[in-house]
Design an enzyme around this catalytic site. Structure first.
Site, PDB file in Angstrom:
ATOM      1  N   HIS A 143      12.359  -3.848   2.248  1.00 43.99           N
ATOM      2  CA  HIS A 143      13.499  -4.666   1.861  1.00 43.99           C
ATOM      3  C   HIS A 143      14.449  -3.809   1.014  1.00 43.99           C
ATOM      4  O   HIS A 143      14.036  -2.814   0.435  1.00 43.99           O
ATOM      5  CB  HIS A 143      13.031  -5.876   1.040  1.00 43.99           C
ATOM      6  N   THR A 178       2.815   7.329   0.395  1.00 48.53           N
ATOM      7  CA  THR A 178       4.238   7.030   0.238  1.00 48.53           C
ATOM      8  C   THR A 178       5.135   8.134   0.793  1.00 48.53           C
ATOM      9  O   THR A 178       6.336   7.948   0.877  1.00 48.53           O
ATOM     10  CB  THR A 178       4.580   6.822  -1.248  1.00 48.53           C
ATOM     11  N   ASN A 192     -11.210  -0.213  12.747  1.00 45.86           N
ATOM     12  CA  ASN A 192     -12.278  -1.055  12.238  1.00 45.86           C
ATOM     13  C   ASN A 192     -11.717  -2.418  11.831  1.00 45.86           C
ATOM     14  O   ASN A 192     -10.527  -2.678  11.953  1.00 45.86           O
ATOM     15  CB  ASN A 192     -12.988  -0.341  11.076  1.00 45.86           C
ATOM     16  N   GLY A 218     -10.894   3.573   4.859  1.00 44.13           N
ATOM     17  CA  GLY A 218     -10.842   2.148   4.568  1.00 44.13           C
ATOM     18  C   GLY A 218      -9.897   1.787   3.440  1.00 44.13           C
ATOM     19  O   GLY A 218      -9.823   2.480   2.425  1.00 44.13           O
ATOM     20  N   ARG A 275      -1.858  12.297  -2.741  1.00 43.20           N
ATOM     21  CA  ARG A 275      -1.481  13.700  -2.900  1.00 43.20           C
ATOM     22  C   ARG A 275      -2.490  14.563  -2.139  1.00 43.20           C
ATOM     23  O   ARG A 275      -3.635  14.177  -1.957  1.00 43.20           O
ATOM     24  CB  ARG A 275      -1.523  14.110  -4.372  1.00 43.20           C
TER      25      ARG A 275
END
Length: 183
Positions: free
Chosen positions: A113, A163, A83, A140, A178
């Protein structure tokens, strides 16, 4: 190794390298053509995507605007829908499987980094590959962080910040994301 080879291999690299700078500029030119293609001429937009991406299957639909760094590191399967306003930072490879859906403003960030401030201030960058499995749905404004693998049939809720790897057949939500349910 060249800086490009280091970048793709997931090693520290110099993003200011002349070759990488030229590749990003070429990508921006293609993105400008894609993002400003006339809506009545889908063939023009598809042609630009064929030049931009490292590979794509049949049925790819990307709603402009779309943004990426290089394009050639992105491979996309069949029947993929992205989208509006998706961003893929792709110094490292990004693989998107078949039948994947992205909501608006989804971001995939392979770029990162060094955590050590002294090393970071020297300027090297790093990219960690991302993959999204077949039949996944990324809601989204979700963010997929460097090095993450999203499993087959997984659902990433809107606004999630992913993550860690997401297994097959689960729904993840939150920041950090989670597992909230098995499918």
């Amino acid at each position: 190794m060249t800086e490009k080879e280091k970048m793709i291999a997931g090693q520290l690299y110099n993003a200011g390298d002349a070759e990488l700078t030229a590749l990003r500029l070429a990508c921006r030119r293609l993105l400008h053509s894609f993002n400003h293609a006339h809506p009545d001429n889908a063939a023009d937009a598809a042609g630009v995507l064929a030049q931009l991406l490292g590979g794509s299957g049949a049925g790819l639909q990307i709603m402009p605007p779309f943004h990426c760094d290089y394009g050639f590191n992105i491979t996309v399967g069949c029947n993929v829908f992205m989208n509006y306003n998706c961003i893929i930072l792709d110094p490292a490879p990004v693989h998107i499987g078949d039948n994947v859906m992205f909501g608006p403003s989804v971001s995939l960030y392979t770029a990162t980094h060094p955590a050590d401030a002294a090393k970071r201030l020297e300027g090297p960058e790093l990219g960690l590959a991302i993959s999204v499995g077949d039949n996944a749905w990324i809601g989204g404004a979700a963010v997929i962080c460097p090095g993450v693998q999203v499993g087959r049939n997984a659902v990433v809720a809107a606004g999630a910040v992913v993550t860690r790897d997401v297994p097959d057949n689960v729904v993840v939500a939150g920041n950090p994301a989670r597992i909230i349910r098995q499918l």
